[in-house]
Design an enzyme around this catalytic site. Structure first.
Site, mmCIF file in Angstrom:
data_model
loop_
_atom_site.group_PDB
_atom_site.id
_atom_site.type_symbol
_atom_site.label_atom_id
_atom_site.label_comp_id
_atom_site.label_asym_id
_atom_site.label_seq_id
_atom_site.Cartn_x
_atom_site.Cartn_y
_atom_site.Cartn_z
ATOM 1 N N LYS A 199 0.857 -1.325 -0.069
ATOM 2 C CA LYS A 199 0.027 -0.131 -0.107
ATOM 3 C C LYS A 199 0.712 1.422 -0.140
ATOM 4 C CE LYS A 199 -3.747 -1.965 2.905
ATOM 5 N NZ LYS A 199 -5.008 -1.993 1.812
ATOM 6 N N ARG B 90 -9.933 -11.863 2.034
ATOM 7 C CA ARG B 90 -10.611 -13.069 1.527
ATOM 8 C C ARG B 90 -10.099 -14.194 1.753
ATOM 9 N NH1 ARG B 90 -11.310 -9.861 -3.803
ATOM 10 N NH2 ARG B 90 -10.733 -7.948 -2.213
HETATM 11 N N1 BES Z 1 -8.135 -4.054 4.689
HETATM 12 C C1 BES Z 1 -8.299 -3.520 3.102
HETATM 13 C C2 BES Z 1 -9.663 -2.843 2.777
HETATM 14 C C3 BES Z 1 -9.739 -1.678 3.544
HETATM 15 C C4 BES Z 1 -9.322 -0.413 3.028
HETATM 16 C C5 BES Z 1 -10.226 -1.486 4.826
HETATM 17 C C6 BES Z 1 -9.431 0.827 3.420
HETATM 18 C C7 BES Z 1 -10.546 -0.257 5.292
HETATM 19 C C8 BES Z 1 -10.194 0.943 4.727
HETATM 20 C C9 BES Z 1 -8.383 -4.764 2.243
HETATM 21 O O1 BES Z 1 -7.325 -5.892 2.946
HETATM 22 C C10 BES Z 1 -7.711 -4.327 0.891
HETATM 23 O O2 BES Z 1 -6.627 -4.045 1.002
HETATM 24 N N2 BES Z 1 -8.598 -4.583 -0.126
HETATM 25 C C11 BES Z 1 -8.059 -3.912 -1.190
HETATM 26 C C12 BES Z 1 -8.693 -5.039 -2.413
HETATM 27 C C13 BES Z 1 -7.961 -4.774 -3.802
HETATM 28 C C14 BES Z 1 -6.706 -5.213 -3.842
HETATM 29 C C15 BES Z 1 -8.847 -5.724 -4.515
HETATM 30 C C16 BES Z 1 -8.744 -2.623 -1.557
HETATM 31 O O3 BES Z 1 -9.889 -2.384 -1.082
HETATM 32 O O4 BES Z 1 -8.329 -1.973 -2.204
HETATM 33 MN MN MN Z 2 -5.325 -5.739 2.145
#
Ligand code: BES
Ligand code: MN
Ligand code: ZN
Length: 482
Positions: A262, A336
Site C-alpha cells: 500500500k 478473503r
Molecule cells: N483491509 C483492506 C480494505 C480496507 C481499505 C479497509 C480501506 C478499510 C479501509 C483490504 O485488505 C484491501 O486492501 N483491499 C483491497 C482489495 C483490492 C486489492 C482488490 C482494496 O480494497 O483496495
Molecule cells: Mn489488504
C-alpha cells in the site's frame, strides 16, 4: 460503572450532573420542567442557540445557584424518539460530562420499548475513552449512572445495555491498540483471558497446526510476516441451545498490503484490519455474559500481511481448507484468503447461520461511506441480520451478488483469482467468499467503513467503533426466540 436508582430530580446532591431529554418544540418530562422552571435564563439561552429539541442538539449549562447540579445537559430527542435516539442522547450526555463522577437522567422513561437498555448502552459507550498511551491520561471520570425514579426492571435492562457496551468497548480497545502490541499470539492470549473470564471453550492453532489443518489461505498470507499466525476458535455451548450460529472475523493485525504494498497513507489506519475478529471476541463475551440459549462458534484467523522475503507473490496459488484453489494476483486482497479458511471451518460444523465480519474492501467504503456496512447474502438470512442490525443501531445496506459477476474472478490457472476488476470490488470479494460456505445460510458484513470513525459523535468516540458486536448479539437474541 455503577447504575443506581434515586428518587427524583429535586433531591439535594442526587448527582453531579443531569441529562434531560427534550422532545420537539422543547417538550420535557416532569424532571426537565422542574429544572427548566428554576433556571430563569434558559428560554433566552435556548432561543439564542436555536435549541428546539431536534435529534442531535445538545446544550450544557452550569446549574450552580439555581438547581442542585453542577451541570445540566439538555439533549434533543425529537418528536418520536426510537431506541437509537435514546442511545445517542445518553451517549452525547456522557461525552459532555466526562468531568463528573455521578450523572443522573430520566431518559429511561422515554415511552418506548427498550429505553432503559438504550440508556445503559448509549451512556456507557459515550463514556468510552482510549488513553493507554497518553502520558497524562484524561479518561472520563463518570463512575455512576443514576436512573431517576426508576424501578428494578429498568436497572436490569440498563445493566444489560452496559454489558453490551462493555463488549463493544473491548472490540474498540483491540482495534485502537497499536499493531506492535497485538501480534497474533498476543491477541490469542487476550482471547484465552476472555474465555477464562466468561466461560468459553477455546482452541488456538499455532503455525504448524494451521498447516496441518490445511488452512492454506491463512498460511499464505502469513508467509511475509515475522510474527507467526494463529487461528482462534471460541465456543459457547449452553445447555438447551435453541439454535447454532457461527461468527468468523477477519483478523489482519496489520495490513501493509504485502508485496502489493500500500501507499503510506493507505497504511495509516491498517491496525484496524482486525476489527472483524475484535467484534467476534466482543460479541462472544456479551453472549456468554447474557447467558443467551444459543450455541455460538467464533472463529478468528489472525495474521499480519507483510512483505517479508518469504512473502507470497502475485501469481502464487493457495489451496484453501475446503480444497478450492485461489490464484493470488494482488497480495493486498488478503482478507478473503484468510476468511476462506475461516468460513470453510465454520460450515463444516453445519451451523444454522454463519456471519462473517470483515474490513474487507476499500470499495465498500467508497460505496457506502463511513457509517454503513455492506451486507451480502441470500434474502432470508440477509433480512434476519438486517433487521437485527437496525434494531441494535448499526446501519447496514443489502448489496447484490449477481451471478454473472462470478466470472470477474475466474482464474487462468486456479479455481478463482483473488481480485477482479476495480468496479464492484466489494461484490467481487463477496462472490469469492461465497465459494466457501456451501449450502449453509450465510451473511457477509463488509465493515471497512464503519469499523472506525474519523470523528466523535453521540455515543461514538473517534477511532475504533466496535461495529458488528451489537448486530451479532442481537442476531443471537433473535435466534434464541425461534
Ligand atoms: N483491509 C483492506 C480494505 C480496507 C481499505 C479497509 C480501506 C478499510 C479501509 C483490504 O485488505 C484491501 O486492501 N483491499 C483491497 C482489495 C483490492 C486489492 C482488490 C482494496 O480494497 O483496495
Ligand atoms: Mn489488504
Ligand atoms: Zn485487509
Amino acid at each position: 460503572m455503577m447504575i443506581e436508582i434515586r428518587g427524583n430530580v429535586e433531591g439535594e446532591e442526587v448527582a453531579d450532573a443531569v441529562i434531560l431529554g427534550v422532545g420537539a418544540d422543547r417538550a420535557m418530562d416532569d424532571a426537565g420542567q422542574w429544572i427548566f422552571e428554576r433556571m430563569p435564563r434558559l428560554p433566552h439561552l435556548m432561543d439564542e442557540a436555536e435549541f428546539t429539541g431536534k435529534p442531535g442538539q445538545i446544550l450544557s449549562f452550569a446549574g450552580a445557584g439555581d438547581v442542585p447540579y453542577h451541570r445540566v445537559v439538555f439533549v434533543g430527542i425529537g418528536a418520536e424518539p426510537d431506541a437509537e435516539e435514546v442511545r445517542r442522547a445518553a451517549g452525547s450526555g456522557a461525552r459532555a460530562l466526562g468531568k463528573w463522577a455521578t450523572v443522573a437522567t430520566t431518559l429511561h422513561s422515554v415511552p418506548i420499548e427498550g429505553a432503559a437498555e438504550a440508556v445503559g448502552l448509549g451512556f456507557a459507550l459515550g463514556a468510552y475513552t482510549f488513553m493507554r498511551h497518553k502520558s497524562e491520561p484524561k479518561p472520563s471520570l463518570i463512575s455512576t449512572l443514576v436512573l431517576l425514579g426508576a424501578d428494578e426492571a429498568a436497572v436490569g435492562e440498563a445493566l444489560r445495555g452496559q454489558t453490551i457496551a462493555t463488549g463493544v468497548g473491548l472490540a474498540r480497545d483491540l482495534v485502537n491498540t497499536p499493531s506492535m502490541e497485538k501480534a497474533p499470539e498476543a491477541l490469542a492470549q487476550i482471547a484465552r483471558e476472555i474465555a477464562e473470564r466468561v466461560g468459553l471453550r477455546i482452541r488456538v492453532l499455532d503455525e504448524s497446526e494451521i498447516a496441518a489443518e490445511r488452512l492454506g489461505g491463512l498460511l499464505g498470507v502469513s508467509l511475509g510476516a515475522t510474527n507467526p499466525p494463529r487461528l482462534v476458535e471460541l465456543r459457547y455451548e449452553p445447555e438447551q441451545a435453541k439454535a447454532f450460529v457461527a461468527f468468523v472475523g477477519k483478523g489482519i493485525v496489520f495490513d501493509s498490503g504485502g508485496l502489493s504494498i500500500k501507499a503510506a497513507e493507505g497504511m495509516e489506519t491498517m491496525k484496524t484490519d482486525m476489527a472483524g475478529a475484535a467484534a467476534v471476541f466482543g460479541a462472544m463475551q456479551v453472549i456468554a455474559e447474557l447467558g443467551l440459549p444459543v450455541k455460538v462458534l467464533g472463529i478468528a484467523p489472525l495474521t499480519e500481511n507483510m512483505p517479508g522475503g518469504s512473502a507470497m507473490r502475485p501469481g502464487d496459488v493457495l489451496e484453501i481448507r475446503n480444497g478450492k484453489t485461489i490464484e493470488v494476483l494482488n497480495t493486498d486482497a488478503e482478507g478473503r484468503l484468510v476468511l476462506a479458511d475461516g468460513l470453510s471451518l465454520a460450515v463444516e460444523e453445519r451451523p444454522d447461520l454463519v456471519i462473517d465480519v470483515a474490513t474487507l474492501t476499500g470499495s465498500c467504503k467508497v460505496a457506502l461511506g463511513e457509517k454503513i456496512a455492506g451486507l451480502f447474502g441470500a434474502d432470508e438470512p440477509a433480512e434476519l441480520v438486517s433487521e437485527a442490525a437496525e434494531a441494535a443501531g448499526e446501519r447496514v445496506w443489502h448489496m447484490p451478488m449477481p451471478e454473472d459477476y462470478r466470472k470477474n474472478i475466474d482464474s487462468d490457472v486456479a479455481d478463482m483469482k483473488n481480485t477482479g476488476p476495480r468496479w464492484g470490488g466489494a461484490i467481487n470479494a463477496a462472490l469469492l467468499l461465497k465459494e466457501f460456505v456451501g449450502d449453509v445460510d450465510w451473511v457477509h458484513l463488509d465493515i471497512a467503513g464503519p469499523a472506525r470513525a474519523s470523528d466523535s459523535e453521540h455515543y461514538i468516540t473517534k477511532g475504533g467503533t466496535g461495529f458488528g458486536v451489537r448486530t451479532m448479539v442481537e442476531v443471537a437474541r433473535r435466534m434464541a426466540l425461534r
